[in-house]
Design a protein around this motif. Structure first.
Motif, PDB file in Angstrom:
ATOM      1  N   ILE A   1       0.870  -1.172   0.000  1.00  0.00           N
ATOM      2  CA  ILE A   1       0.000   0.000   0.000  1.00  0.00           C
ATOM      3  C   ILE A   1       0.906   1.220   0.000  1.00  0.00           C
ATOM      4  N   ASP A   2       0.701   2.084  -0.991  1.00  0.00           N
ATOM      5  CA  ASP A   2       1.535   3.274  -1.176  1.00  0.00           C
ATOM      6  C   ASP A   2       0.700   4.538  -1.024  1.00  0.00           C
ATOM      7  N   HIS A   3       1.320   5.564  -0.474  1.00  0.00           N
ATOM      8  CA  HIS A   3       0.747   6.916  -0.487  1.00  0.00           C
ATOM      9  C   HIS A   3       1.412   7.639  -1.642  1.00  0.00           C
ATOM     10  N   LEU A   4       0.646   8.003  -2.652  1.00  0.00           N
ATOM     11  CA  LEU A   4       1.179   8.642  -3.845  1.00  0.00           C
ATOM     12  C   LEU A   4       1.346  10.150  -3.645  1.00  0.00           C
ATOM     13  N   LYS A   5       2.169  10.767  -4.461  1.00  0.00           N
ATOM     14  CA  LYS A   5       2.440  12.204  -4.341  1.00  0.00           C
ATOM     15  C   LYS A   5       1.187  13.054  -4.491  1.00  0.00           C
ATOM     16  N   ASN A   6       0.220  12.587  -5.285  1.00  0.00           N
ATOM     17  CA  ASN A   6      -1.009  13.359  -5.494  1.00  0.00           C
ATOM     18  C   ASN A   6      -2.016  13.183  -4.360  1.00  0.00           C
ATOM     19  N   GLY A   7      -1.652  12.410  -3.314  1.00  0.00           N
ATOM     20  CA  GLY A   7      -2.528  12.216  -2.165  1.00  0.00           C
ATOM     21  C   GLY A   7      -3.343  10.933  -2.208  1.00  0.00           C
ATOM     22  N   ASP A   8      -3.392  10.265  -3.361  1.00  0.00           N
ATOM     23  CA  ASP A   8      -4.130   9.000  -3.465  1.00  0.00           C
ATOM     24  C   ASP A   8      -3.409   7.892  -2.702  1.00  0.00           C
ATOM     25  N   ILE A   9      -4.172   6.869  -2.368  1.00  0.00           N
ATOM     26  CA  ILE A   9      -3.622   5.670  -1.736  1.00  0.00           C
ATOM     27  C   ILE A   9      -3.828   4.524  -2.717  1.00  0.00           C
ATOM     28  N   ARG A  10      -2.760   3.751  -2.959  1.00  0.00           N
ATOM     29  CA  ARG A  10      -2.790   2.696  -3.975  1.00  0.00           C
ATOM     30  C   ARG A  10      -2.541   1.335  -3.322  1.00  0.00           C
ATOM     31  N   TYR A  11      -3.328   0.354  -3.754  1.00  0.00           N
ATOM     32  CA  TYR A  11      -3.198  -1.047  -3.329  1.00  0.00           C
ATOM     33  C   TYR A  11      -2.635  -1.836  -4.500  1.00  0.00           C
ATOM     34  N   ILE A  12      -1.562  -2.596  -4.270  1.00  0.00           N
ATOM     35  CA  ILE A  12      -0.967  -3.433  -5.306  1.00  0.00           C
ATOM     36  C   ILE A  12      -0.801  -4.828  -4.726  1.00  0.00           C
ATOM     37  N   SER A  13      -1.193  -5.872  -5.488  1.00  0.00           N
ATOM     38  CA  SER A  13      -0.999  -7.230  -4.986  1.00  0.00           C
ATOM     39  C   SER A  13      -0.495  -8.158  -6.078  1.00  0.00           C
ATOM     40  N   TRP A  14       0.266  -9.151  -5.634  1.00  0.00           N
ATOM     41  CA  TRP A  14       0.824 -10.186  -6.487  1.00  0.00           C
ATOM     42  C   TRP A  14       0.378 -11.538  -5.942  1.00  0.00           C
ATOM     43  N   ASN A  15      -0.096 -12.403  -6.812  1.00  0.00           N
ATOM     44  CA  ASN A  15      -0.406 -13.771  -6.415  1.00  0.00           C
ATOM     45  C   ASN A  15       0.905 -14.534  -6.304  1.00  0.00           C
ATOM     46  N   LYS A  16       1.093 -15.227  -5.200  1.00  0.00           N
ATOM     47  CA  LYS A  16       2.307 -16.025  -5.047  1.00  0.00           C
ATOM     48  C   LYS A  16       2.257 -17.211  -5.998  1.00  0.00           C
ATOM     49  N   PRO A  17       3.357 -17.596  -6.587  1.00  0.00           N
ATOM     50  CA  PRO A  17       4.736 -17.329  -6.193  1.00  0.00           C
ATOM     51  C   PRO A  17       5.350 -16.095  -6.843  1.00  0.00           C
ATOM     52  N   LYS A  18       4.563 -15.233  -7.498  1.00  0.00           N
ATOM     53  CA  LYS A  18       5.123 -14.000  -8.055  1.00  0.00           C
ATOM     54  C   LYS A  18       5.736 -13.161  -6.941  1.00  0.00           C
ATOM     55  N   THR A  19       6.674 -12.298  -7.328  1.00  0.00           N
ATOM     56  CA  THR A  19       7.289 -11.363  -6.384  1.00  0.00           C
ATOM     57  C   THR A  19       7.034  -9.944  -6.871  1.00  0.00           C
ATOM     58  N   ILE A  20       7.441  -8.964  -6.074  1.00  0.00           N
ATOM     59  CA  ILE A  20       7.187  -7.570  -6.444  1.00  0.00           C
ATOM     60  C   ILE A  20       7.995  -7.132  -7.659  1.00  0.00           C
ATOM     61  N   SER A  21       8.941  -7.943  -8.091  1.00  0.00           N
ATOM     62  CA  SER A  21       9.663  -7.620  -9.323  1.00  0.00           C
ATOM     63  C   SER A  21       8.872  -8.038 -10.574  1.00  0.00           C
ATOM     64  N   ASN A  22       7.789  -8.813 -10.382  1.00  0.00           N
ATOM     65  CA  ASN A  22       6.894  -9.193 -11.476  1.00  0.00           C
ATOM     66  C   ASN A  22       5.780  -8.166 -11.613  1.00  0.00           C
ATOM     67  N   GLU A  23       5.048  -8.253 -12.718  1.00  0.00           N
ATOM     68  CA  GLU A  23       3.884  -7.381 -12.902  1.00  0.00           C
ATOM     69  C   GLU A  23       2.800  -7.768 -11.887  1.00  0.00           C
ATOM     70  N   PRO A  24       2.170  -6.789 -11.232  1.00  0.00           N
ATOM     71  CA  PRO A  24       1.139  -7.095 -10.232  1.00  0.00           C
ATOM     72  C   PRO A  24      -0.108  -7.713 -10.865  1.00  0.00           C
ATOM     73  N   ASN A  25      -0.838  -8.477 -10.053  1.00  0.00           N
ATOM     74  CA  ASN A  25      -2.104  -9.052 -10.489  1.00  0.00           C
ATOM     75  C   ASN A  25      -3.266  -8.076 -10.305  1.00  0.00           C
ATOM     76  N   LEU A  26      -3.134  -7.155  -9.360  1.00  0.00           N
ATOM     77  CA  LEU A  26      -4.228  -6.226  -9.073  1.00  0.00           C
ATOM     78  C   LEU A  26      -3.660  -4.898  -8.589  1.00  0.00           C
ATOM     79  N   ILE A  27      -4.194  -3.795  -9.145  1.00  0.00           N
ATOM     80  CA  ILE A  27      -3.859  -2.448  -8.683  1.00  0.00           C
ATOM     81  C   ILE A  27      -5.169  -1.702  -8.480  1.00  0.00           C
ATOM     82  N   LEU A  28      -5.345  -1.134  -7.295  1.00  0.00           N
ATOM     83  CA  LEU A  28      -6.531  -0.341  -6.980  1.00  0.00           C
ATOM     84  C   LEU A  28      -6.094   1.035  -6.479  1.00  0.00           C
TER      85      LEU A  28
END
Length: 71
Positions: free
Chosen positions: A12-39
């Protein structure tokens, strides 16, 4: 926030524009892979006086809730 369980890795990131972003990866993927979901446009709900928070994201009929319990 960076957390994980047996099935997912979540950031979960706080973006510069004030938005909050959720990013998730289905295992066994890692954060170096493309995410499965971004909200975007998450909401924060504070918990009591101890400083904990809920991060809430919605996508159609689904709600994604991450608890950041600081106690």
């Amino acid at each position: 926030i960076h957390c994980e369980n047996k099935k997912f890795t979540i950031k979960i990131d706080h973006l510069k524009n004030g938005d909050i972003r959720y990013i998730s990866w289905n295992k066994p993927k890692t954060i170096s892979n493309e995410p499965n979901l971004i909200l975007y446009d998450g909401k924060i709900e504070r918990q009591g006086t101890a400083g904990g928070q809920y991060y809430i994201f919605k996508s159609e009929e689904w709600s994604y809730v991450i608890e950041n319990n600081l106690i």
